[in-house]
Design a protein around this motif. Sequence first.
Motif, PDB file in Angstrom:
ATOM      1  N   ASP A  15       7.479   0.290   3.778  1.00  0.00           N
ATOM      2  CA  ASP A  15       6.960   0.695   2.465  1.00  0.00           C
ATOM      3  C   ASP A  15       8.027   1.414   1.641  1.00  0.00           C
ATOM      4  O   ASP A  15       8.748   2.273   2.169  1.00  0.00           O
ATOM      5  CB  ASP A  15       5.810   1.703   2.633  1.00  0.00           C
ATOM      6  N   GLY A  29       5.191   1.872   7.570  1.00  0.00           N
ATOM      7  CA  GLY A  29       3.852   1.915   6.983  1.00  0.00           C
ATOM      8  C   GLY A  29       3.052   0.740   7.489  1.00  0.00           C
ATOM      9  O   GLY A  29       3.385   0.128   8.512  1.00  0.00           O
ATOM     10  N   TYR A  88       2.609   6.355  -7.295  1.00  0.00           N
ATOM     11  CA  TYR A  88       1.446   7.137  -7.721  1.00  0.00           C
ATOM     12  C   TYR A  88       1.918   8.051  -8.846  1.00  0.00           C
ATOM     13  O   TYR A  88       3.006   8.629  -8.762  1.00  0.00           O
ATOM     14  CB  TYR A  88       0.927   8.029  -6.585  1.00  0.00           C
ATOM     15  N   MET A 150      -8.515  -4.841   0.377  1.00  0.00           N
ATOM     16  CA  MET A 150      -8.037  -4.193  -0.854  1.00  0.00           C
ATOM     17  C   MET A 150      -8.072  -5.165  -2.019  1.00  0.00           C
ATOM     18  O   MET A 150      -8.304  -6.367  -1.830  1.00  0.00           O
ATOM     19  CB  MET A 150      -6.644  -3.589  -0.666  1.00  0.00           C
ATOM     20  N   PRO A 233      -0.255   9.937  -0.770  1.00  0.00           N
ATOM     21  CA  PRO A 233      -1.558   9.465  -0.284  1.00  0.00           C
ATOM     22  C   PRO A 233      -1.488   8.119   0.444  1.00  0.00           C
ATOM     23  O   PRO A 233      -2.511   7.665   0.967  1.00  0.00           O
ATOM     24  CB  PRO A 233      -2.397   9.331  -1.558  1.00  0.00           C
ATOM     25  N   GLY A 235      -1.649   5.385   2.958  1.00  0.00           N
ATOM     26  CA  GLY A 235      -2.152   5.352   4.333  1.00  0.00           C
ATOM     27  C   GLY A 235      -3.365   6.233   4.557  1.00  0.00           C
ATOM     28  O   GLY A 235      -3.935   6.224   5.654  1.00  0.00           O
TER      29      GLY A 235
END
Length: 303
Positions: A15, A29, A88, A150, A233, A235
């Motif tokens: 990741d 990840g 993010y 997802m 955040p 995971g």
Amino acid sequence: MVERRILAVGSVALDTVRTPFGRVKDALGGSATYFSMSARFFSPVAVVAVVGRDFPPRHLRLLESAGVDTSGIETDQGGRTFRWSGYYDFDLNTAHTLKTELNVFQSFRPKLSEMHKRARHLFLANIDPDLQMRVRSQMRNAAFTACDTMNFWIENKKKSVLALLKKVEIFLCNEAEARELSGEFNLMKAARWMLAKGPQLVVIKKGEHGVVCVSRNFVFLAPAYLLEKVFDPTGAGDTFAGGFIGHLSKSPRLNLRSVRQAVVYGSVLASYNVESFSLERVAALKPRQIRRRYRQFREMTEF
Ligand code: AMP
């Protein structure tokens, strides 16, 4: 002794993540990685996945030294490891995907060993729903199957996601996914819509606003553990699932009491995960720290 083993299929990834507090490149990840590093505190866990020739051996060693059975993680010398990159902003509840490179997962055909087929619990962590189904159909005697997905898969393979819902007892998703899949804005309506497709229990994760759990007979709500520092955040959802399924794997049946406790264990594990990038915090975690935060969680929410 009750057979408690959990088998998880999902991504094992590299990741690249940016948050307002820093960035990492090609860090360990993946949905199955986060899940297994969390669920291992409760029951033995095995992972079925594929990595590429570029996957650093130290990452496999980390999983092994944490007690995770990695015998089902194949190395495909012909390709590169799955990669996800995203960021993010200050709203840490929303991950923005920059790039998803499936790489070796595009041609992965999981074939379970006899031992893996007999695991008591199955977690289909976020990955191609057709792969999740392929693993589900090889299981012999699972007491329950849970799955996650997802927006990427809802948008690209909605039919397969719906076919999978028929085959699982527990479905976990976040609130945006619940709305997108069901077409309902109201979360209660979205949960009812998903329950009608098959599962006995729907768990909707709302990031720092906690979790909503809905079955045909009960509703349970829990906040997230309140932290002063959040770094990454990534995971959190899979780490929550690890604590949640981990606790349920030790309970004789899915009842309201075991589900309530499982939600709190999931929230405790997720709270540790977001305190660092990648798996740093959860890899170093001790069972007594989980117990301590579980007690604090009770004190913070009891009335
Ligand atoms: P979450 O628990 O939802 O934050 O999941 C984060 C992990 O999901 C990251 O470590 C990613 O490697 C992985 N991931 C991101 N996109 C996908 C995808 N389309 N399929 C499978 N895994 C993914």
